[in-house]
Scaffold this active site. Sequence first.
Site, mmCIF file in Angstrom:
data_model
loop_
_atom_site.group_PDB
_atom_site.id
_atom_site.type_symbol
_atom_site.label_atom_id
_atom_site.label_comp_id
_atom_site.label_asym_id
_atom_site.label_seq_id
_atom_site.Cartn_x
_atom_site.Cartn_y
_atom_site.Cartn_z
ATOM 1 N N GLU A 119 0.819 -1.061 -0.026
ATOM 2 C CA GLU A 119 0.185 -0.061 -0.186
ATOM 3 C C GLU A 119 0.851 1.240 0.045
ATOM 4 O O GLU A 119 0.508 2.150 -0.619
ATOM 5 C CB GLU A 119 -0.899 -0.088 1.124
ATOM 6 C CG GLU A 119 -1.952 -0.870 1.218
ATOM 7 C CD GLU A 119 -2.786 -1.014 2.503
ATOM 8 O OE1 GLU A 119 -4.045 -0.823 2.430
ATOM 9 O OE2 GLU A 119 -2.277 -1.511 3.416
ATOM 10 N N GLU A 139 -3.583 -9.271 4.631
ATOM 11 C CA GLU A 139 -4.518 -8.845 5.510
ATOM 12 C C GLU A 139 -5.714 -9.906 5.668
ATOM 13 O O GLU A 139 -6.155 -10.181 6.971
ATOM 14 C CB GLU A 139 -5.114 -7.457 5.272
ATOM 15 C CG GLU A 139 -3.916 -6.345 5.438
ATOM 16 C CD GLU A 139 -3.211 -6.029 4.197
ATOM 17 O OE1 GLU A 139 -2.497 -4.837 4.275
ATOM 18 O OE2 GLU A 139 -3.228 -6.814 3.419
#
Length: 246
Positions: A119, A139
């Site tokens: 990210e 995640e």
Amino acid sequence: MSDSAAKGRAGAIESRVEAGVLHLTLNRPERSNAYTQPMLQALESEVERADADSQIRCIVITGAGERAFCAGADRDELQERDWMSVLKLTSARVFRRIRGAQCVTVAAVNGAAVGGGMELAAACDIRLAVADARFWLPEPELGLLPAAGGIDWIPKLVGPARARELILGGARWDTQTAVAAGFLSEVAPTLEALLGTVAKWTGQILRRDPEAIHLAKKALDLDSSGSVEAEFALLAQALLEQSRES
């Protein structure tokens, strides 16, 4: 900051300025350069400082060592997080600040970019990588979401189908796949070659008119401010955290 090899260290972030370029290094190689809250705050402070200095035109972000660019959030800090803190997720705020920087931002991916590390790379304007870099978003395996920009920016970079491979299917990308998907601009065969690739790109950036670059960034980022996807990701992440606490 001066323009001549200014050096500093704050929260395991190494910084130096060279010829109009601010180089920032995540310096926790023993933890695969996983970021902590102080590191995020230092990153934000460095970007603020660079944007206030007209002599700095470009920011390069990389990781220390040869194994990892960034493994995302520190696992110890993740264990201490509650659902309310997710609504004001520091990494989401800092990565948005990097994305909105007046300077052109370059991710020099020197190894694995995992979770928040991917990210962070996605928050930058240009992504360059060494040939053995790898990219994935773990995640959902941990009952979490890539809420620091992954759900918002990655589909816009690589398209919804490829983003679903990463986020829903758990795909792990090598650099060849990342280039084909449009995530990477260029791959260097070695870490030493990556430094040369970074120098080539920053040189090209510095030759461009700063006002034109600033306005172009504003125009390109018009669809990124106040994103519904980003707000939804944070809310969904908070709900996941709350369900584990109850």
